[in-house]
Structures are given as structure tokens and as C-alpha cells.
Design a protein around this motif. Structure first.
Motif, PDB file in Angstrom:
ATOM      1  N   MET A 173      59.866  11.865  67.790  1.00  0.00           N
ATOM      2  CA  MET A 173      59.604  10.559  68.357  1.00  0.00           C
ATOM      3  C   MET A 173      59.760  10.672  69.874  1.00  0.00           C
ATOM      4  O   MET A 173      60.689  11.272  70.371  1.00  0.00           O
ATOM      5  N   SER A 174      58.844  10.068  70.612  1.00  0.00           N
ATOM      6  CA  SER A 174      58.886  10.126  72.065  1.00  0.00           C
ATOM      7  C   SER A 174      59.980   9.211  72.607  1.00  0.00           C
ATOM      8  O   SER A 174      60.429   8.285  71.941  1.00  0.00           O
ATOM      9  N   ASP A 175      60.401   9.476  73.843  1.00  0.00           N
ATOM     10  CA  ASP A 175      61.408   8.629  74.475  1.00  0.00           C
ATOM     11  C   ASP A 175      60.903   7.195  74.613  1.00  0.00           C
ATOM     12  O   ASP A 175      61.661   6.248  74.431  1.00  0.00           O
ATOM     13  N   THR A 176      59.615   7.043  74.936  1.00  0.00           N
ATOM     14  CA  THR A 176      59.038   5.704  75.086  1.00  0.00           C
ATOM     15  C   THR A 176      59.102   4.953  73.768  1.00  0.00           C
ATOM     16  O   THR A 176      59.487   3.784  73.737  1.00  0.00           O
ATOM     17  N   GLN A 177      58.740   5.590  72.680  1.00  0.00           N
ATOM     18  CA  GLN A 177      58.794   4.960  71.360  1.00  0.00           C
ATOM     19  C   GLN A 177      60.232   4.612  70.998  1.00  0.00           C
ATOM     20  O   GLN A 177      60.505   3.524  70.502  1.00  0.00           O
ATOM     21  N   SER A 178      61.144   5.520  71.276  1.00  0.00           N
ATOM     22  CA  SER A 178      62.557   5.281  71.001  1.00  0.00           C
ATOM     23  C   SER A 178      63.084   4.112  71.822  1.00  0.00           C
ATOM     24  O   SER A 178      63.835   3.274  71.309  1.00  0.00           O
ATOM     25  N   ASP A 179      62.683   4.029  73.093  1.00  0.00           N
ATOM     26  CA  ASP A 179      63.097   2.919  73.952  1.00  0.00           C
ATOM     27  C   ASP A 179      62.576   1.593  73.419  1.00  0.00           C
ATOM     28  O   ASP A 179      63.292   0.594  73.410  1.00  0.00           O
ATOM     29  N   LYS A 180      61.324   1.571  72.976  1.00  0.00           N
ATOM     30  CA  LYS A 180      60.734   0.344  72.426  1.00  0.00           C
ATOM     31  C   LYS A 180      61.451  -0.078  71.157  1.00  0.00           C
ATOM     32  O   LYS A 180      61.713  -1.263  70.950  1.00  0.00           O
TER      33      LYS A 180
END
Length: 89
Positions: free
Chosen positions: A1-8
Motif C-alpha cells: 500500500m502506498s503512503d498516500t493510500q495509507s494517509d487517506k
């Protein structure tokens, strides 16, 4: 999972928790259909007729905030496609 997806996902999880624990209990039927913009860092929020109005109201109080949005009485802020027969929202 990407950092952006994790942040969202983290933003959504915190926003949902704040809504359920702090905001939903103080709302009633007069708020049905309004959009709540929530600052997940502070738990502060603003109500509006739509995402833009709620966002503008929250940014008046907290410029530069990253908001999470919930529509009162609905599982989704936005709806795609036709409505189901017999449903009004």
C-alpha cells in the motif's frame, strides 16, 4: 500500500471515529442531509448544505485544514448513478 493510500485511510478512519464519538451525538433530525467537514487534527467541525459550504465554514475557523466529510444521515457524501426505486436520498 502506498503512503498516500495509507494517509487517506488514516484520515478516513480518524474522521469517522470523531464523527461517531463526538459529533453524531449532538446532531438531530434538523441536521439530516447536511455535510459535516471535520478537522481530524483538532476534532473541530463545521456544517454546510454541501461540501463546498462545509469546507468554507471550517476553513474560516482553521485555514489550511485537511478535512474529512460526512453527510448526516447518509453512508456517503456523494452518490453515483441512479437512485433505487422508492428511495428519496
Amino acid at each position: 500500500m502506498s503512503d498516500t493510500q495509507s494517509d487517506k485511510e488514516s484520515l478516513a478512519s480518524r474522521g469517522s471515529a470523531i464523527f461517531e464519538e463526538r459529533i453524531r451525538p449532538v446532531l438531530d433530525e434538523q441536521h439530516e442531509g447536511l455535510v459535516v467537514a471535520i478537522d481530524v487534527a483538532s476534532g473541530d467541525y463545521a456544517l454546510g448544505a454541501d461540501v463546498v459550504a462545509a469546507s468554507d465554514a471550517l476553513r474560516q475557523k482553521l485555514p489550511g485544514t485537511e478535512a474529512f466529510f460526512v453527510r448526516v444521515g447518509s453512508p456517503a457524501v456523494h452518490r453515483f448513478g441512479p437512485r433505487s426505486p422508492g428511495r428519496t436520498a
